[in-house]
Each structure stands twice: as C-alpha cells, then as structure tokens.
Write a protein that holds these residues in place. Structure first.
Motif, PDB file in Angstrom:
ATOM      1  N   GLN A   1       0.844  -1.194   0.000  1.00 19.16           N
ATOM      2  CA  GLN A   1       0.000   0.000   0.000  1.00 19.16           C
ATOM      3  C   GLN A   1       0.879   1.244   0.000  1.00 19.16           C
TER       4      GLN A   1
ATOM      5  N   LEU B   1      -1.617  -2.079  -4.223  1.00 20.73           N
ATOM      6  CA  LEU B   1      -2.937  -1.471  -4.029  1.00 20.73           C
ATOM      7  C   LEU B   1      -2.883  -0.074  -4.638  1.00 20.73           C
TER       8      LEU B   1
ATOM      9  N   THR C   1      -6.288   3.812  -2.436  1.00 25.91           N
ATOM     10  CA  THR C   1      -6.856   3.483  -1.133  1.00 25.91           C
ATOM     11  C   THR C   1      -8.314   3.922  -1.061  1.00 25.91           C
TER      12      THR C   1
ATOM     13  N   HIS D   1       2.582  -1.344   4.580  1.00 19.55           N
ATOM     14  CA  HIS D   1       2.102   0.040   4.497  1.00 19.55           C
ATOM     15  C   HIS D   1       3.295   0.982   4.437  1.00 19.55           C
TER      16      HIS D   1
END
Length: 544
Positions: free
Chosen positions: A63, A103, A106, A128
């Motif tokens: 992410q 990803l 978000t 993350h």
C-alpha cells in the motif's frame, strides 16, 4: 430543445479529489530517478523481505500513498529479488511462492491500512508505506515502512539552539514518523552540548498516549517514567510539519510547539492552535441544535469502529436526535451534499482522518466524535477546557451505553400512561432552544423525543383498532413507510423517521409513487455477493 453543458454539474466530483495531491520535494519531476540502492534504503527492502519470510506470508499487498505510487513497480522488483535471495524453509517448494500486489488506490485515508482493498487479492499481510496513524487494525497483520528521508543535522541543531538558547530549557524532541530515524542522533548531540533537561521520543503503537504514538526516552535511549514528566512545563521541537490533528491534540498538553521545516518550501514557526480550536468550537455549536446527525464511516480497518458506531448512535439517541449511518469512502463536499436532510456529520475514523481540515466547501459541518460529545452536552454543562481528540480510539465502547439506553427505554415503558402526561407537560414547559451561532429559534433539535410520544400514541390507537375498541382499522404491517396526517411525523417500522419526513415535505422530487402503473413486478432473485475479485452468485455458491 437540448442544451449542452459547458461545465460539469455542481455535484460532480472535482478532478482534484480523484487523488490526494501531495507535493514531495524529495521526489519531484526535476530530480533524477532514484537508484536501486536508494530505493532499497528508502523502502527498507531487506527488512521487509525478512519479515515476510519469517511470517510465512504468501500473498503480500503493498500500500503506497498517492505520491509514492510511481515507485511501486520498481519496489516490487527489488522486493521480489530480495525474497529470492533469502534461504527458504526446507519443506518449501524450490519455486517462488510469494505473490506481490500493489494497491493502486486506497478506499479511505492514506494513513490507515486499507484492509478492504487487500482482501480483494486475498492478501495475507499488508506492507504500508509512508506516514501512518498506527491505529490498531482488525483483520490483517501489517508491516509498517515509514520510509527514510534525508535531514541536515547541522542546520537542525542550529535551529534548535536558536529557538532555545537557555540550556536549562525543558524540551521534548520529536519528529514525523518519516524522520524519526534522525531523532536519537540529534538528541545525543544536543545532550552533549549541555541540554540537560532534554527528552526525546520513540515510536510505539498507542494513538491514545499523552503524545500520540510516542513514548518519552532519554538521549541515551532509556525509557522515561511518564508520571515524572509534566508536559505542561515542556516545549516540543517537532521536525517536519505534523498533521493538524496532532497539533490540536497537543495544544492543551504541552507548553508550546515549534515546527522545524524539512524543506525550503515550509516556513519555520512556533504554532498557535487557539484559532484552529476556535473554528472547531464554532462547528460543534452548530450540531448542538441539529436534529438529524449523520454518522460518516471513514474507516473499515480500525479495530473498534463497529463499537464506536454503536456508541455514537446511543449518544445521539439519548440526546433525542436522529442518526443515519453512511459509508462514502474518501470524503468530498459533493458526496455529502446529496444528504440535504442531515444537519451535521460526525466522522468515524482514525485520530488523523476524522478531522476534516478545510471544510469551507461542505454544506454541513463535519466534526469528530470528541467534538460531538461536547456538542451533545447541555448548554449549562458545556465547558471546553481546550482538550481535543480526533478519532475513535478514545470513544467509549458501545455496549455499556446501549445497555443504559435500553434500561432507560424499559423504565419509560414501565411507567406506562401514568407518566405520559408528566412527559408531555415537561416537553411543553421546556425552555425554548436557540442556535448559539445565529440566535434563531430552533424547534426540531430533538425530533426523537417528540416522535417517540407520537409513536406511542399511534401504537396505542392501532392496538385499540385491532381489538375492536376504536372501531377503526388495524395499523399496516411494520415493513411499510407510513405517512401520517398533517402535523404528524412519517414513520418506518413504527419508528419516527426525520429522513422520511424531509422526503415528504422538503424534497421537490420524491420518486415514483404507488400511483405509478408500469410493468408487473418480477420475482426478486439473489444477486452477486463477495469481493470484486470473485463473486458468489445465487444460492448454489457458483463463483465467477
């Protein structure tokens, strides 16, 4: 005649809301591309690969914040190569077993872990990147990579000595998580220069701490007993501009706050939050006289978001107001403007994302759960000491409040008709309410209290009709929307609905009514369910 639009409608989502526009001087377009070694250091590739292998995770979701997405493909290649170079367990297959996904966007705030997007690829772990709120997650394990950024130590030390020339000053040295790696060395050097009362910070996962996500340590790295430190007598020297939520949270906890910039575009400042807190107080005063409050879910990952929603519903109901829960993803004024019947919003989010900083374009005020708690206090009890908090981490669990609300309703039911006259007289003799900002008289700030009495009266009349005592017809089944006569509120399933009342009296278009004659209704069939990567269709569970 057909008229072509020369511009998008007002409620269209502006282009600037598609992605978060974040300027990062370290990686702007004029800078040369980073080398592989720089990326390995920036994104902590060796540590990430080691933790992935130790955890035994096979599906890894990466992410990135929007401004770092450009590095995603190269980070995947470097991480893949690092995983291949590590020894594998003896019982594993010789072929690469880990699969890595990016990803790309978000669902909510970039500081929160996007577990929903990770579930679309059935991920075992989320990596993350960038700054994070460090709120506890609900479903997936997380590897936090704050990323490292360069900092001029000599310039920072000179700025510190200029701001605090007195070597006896009580100062807490802290930094944004992306610059936290520089704090130990700076604290040690300042201590050697004679700052005996200096303490620094280390990162922990505790958003509700006295300093969110930080613990106090000595320049040598030893933990400091928090009970021995009075933060009100300490100033904070903060490296890099902190989020506004942190500024407001610290405003009443420390003596002063000095922000040291990390780029030439950021001015150095000793920040005062008095004006910001004044604006926040003005927002919450609007909700004090609101009748309908929207609960805006801005996270599905923070561990206690469900209990927080229940708690907020109970608090709003106890105040005689109506609540509606809405999930919209990333916030913008166009989305919330569709709910004109809502008088104000409270955000269920982490301690950073629950604060909507620039809300000038929003149709209604948007506040945090803490601010809503202040707004729901009576005028005679509302005293704000300057304390502030942004997220749901400190919201009381919903079970106890809901239990208290149920007991209150049970007591009201036991009183029966004997207390109804007293309740009516109390409602009629209650002092008038005024909007504290505009001075106007407010007549619908507690619609559920009046509506509850009307609902009880309607239920009693329906029971009499069903028993043949009133000679009328029985009330319709509870599944339908009932529109009462003039002066009565609309009800859904026997509960007063201010939203339905607004639809009946305020909306210029109410949709197709029962007088619409069209094609005969068809049998309702079960549709698709599940995440976007693999739906389950119908009762047989066929996957597509």
């Amino acid at each position: 005649m057909t008229v072509e639009l020369s511009a998008p409608p007002v409620l269209s989502t502006p282009a600037e809301h598609v992605f978060e526009q974040t300027i990062v001087p370290e990686s702007d377009g004029s800078s040369p591309p980073r080398t592989d070694d720089e990326l390995r250091d920036l994104y902590e590739i060796p540590r990430t690969a080691r933790e992935v292998r130790e955890g035994g995770w096979k599906r890894i979701a990466l992410q990135f914040p929007d401004n770092m997405l450009r590095d995603g493909p190269r980070v995947v290649e470097l991480l893949r190569a690092e995983l291949d170079s590590l020894p594998r367990p003896e019982d594993s297959s010789p072929t690469p077993s880990e699969r890595i996904y990016i990803l790309a966007d978000t669902s909510y705030s970039a500081c929160c872990v996007d577990e929903i997007a990770a579930e679309h690829v059935n991920a075992d772990v989320v990596v993350h990147y960038g700054r994070a709120c460090l709120s506890p997650t609900e479903r997936l394990p997380v590897i936090y990579v704050f990323t490292h950024h360069a900092l001029d130590h000599d310039e920072t030390l000179a700025a510190f000595e200029k701001e605090y020339p007195d070597k006896e000053s009580r100062v807490v040295l802290m930094a944004d998580v992306t610059y936290q790696s520089h704090v130990p060395a700076l604290a040690s050097e300042l201590h050697s220069r004679g700052y005996a009362n200096l303490v620094s910070t280390a990162i922990i996962h505790d958003p509700t701490g006295r300093i969110p996500n930080r613990k106090l340590v000595t320049p040598q790295g030893a933990d400091v007993d928090a009970s021995t430190i009075d933060l009100k007598s300490h100033a904070i020297f903060h490296i890099s501009t902190p989020p506004t939520a942190l500024l407001l949270a610290l405003s009443s906890r420390v003596q002063s706050l000095h922000i040291h910039p990390t780029s030439s575009s950021q001015p150095s400042s000793s920040f005062s939050t008095a004006r910001l807190l004044g604006r926040r107080y003005a927002r919450l005063l609007t909700l004090a006289s609101a009748g309908v409050i929207g609960i805006l879910v801005n996270t599905l990952s923070v561990a206690n978001y469900r209990a927080s929603v229940d708690s907020l519903r109970a608090r709003i109901a106890a105040a005689g107001k109506k609540s509606y829960t809405v999930v919209v993803g990333k916030l913008n004024p166009a989305k919330l403007a569709n709910f004109a019947e809502v008088d104000g919003w409270v955000v269920v989010g982490c301690w950073e994302s629950a604060l909507v900083e620039d809300d000038a374009g929003y149709f209604r005020p948007v506040v945090t759960p803490f601010e809503l708690g202040v707004a729901l206090m009576g005028d005679e009890k509302r005293v704000w000491s300057g304390e502030w908090w942004g997220g749901i981490e400190e919201v009381v669990g919903g079970e106890r409040l809901l239990k208290g609300e149920e007991e209150e309703e049970k007591d009201d039911g036991q009183e029966g008709n004997e207390g109804s006259e007293d309740d009516d007289s109390e409602e009629e003799s209650a002092p008038p309410e005024f909007d504290l900002r505009t001075g106007k008289l407010v007549s619908n700030s507690r619609p559920m209290r009046t509506g509850r009495k009307k609902a009880a009266t309607a239920t009693a009349a329906a029971n009499e009709a069903e028993n043949g005592e009133g000679g009328g017809k029985a009330a319709p089944a509870g599944g339908a929307l009932t529109l009462r006569g003039k002066g009565e509120l609309a009800m859904v399933n026997g509960v007063v609905s201010p939203g339905a009342e607004y639809l009946r009296t305020q909306r210029t278009w109410q949709g197709l009514g029962s007088d619409y004659v069209g094609e005969a209704s068809t049998v309702i069939e079960e549709g698709r369910s599940g995440v976007a990567r693999g739906y389950t269709v119908g009762e047989d569970g066929e996957r597509r």
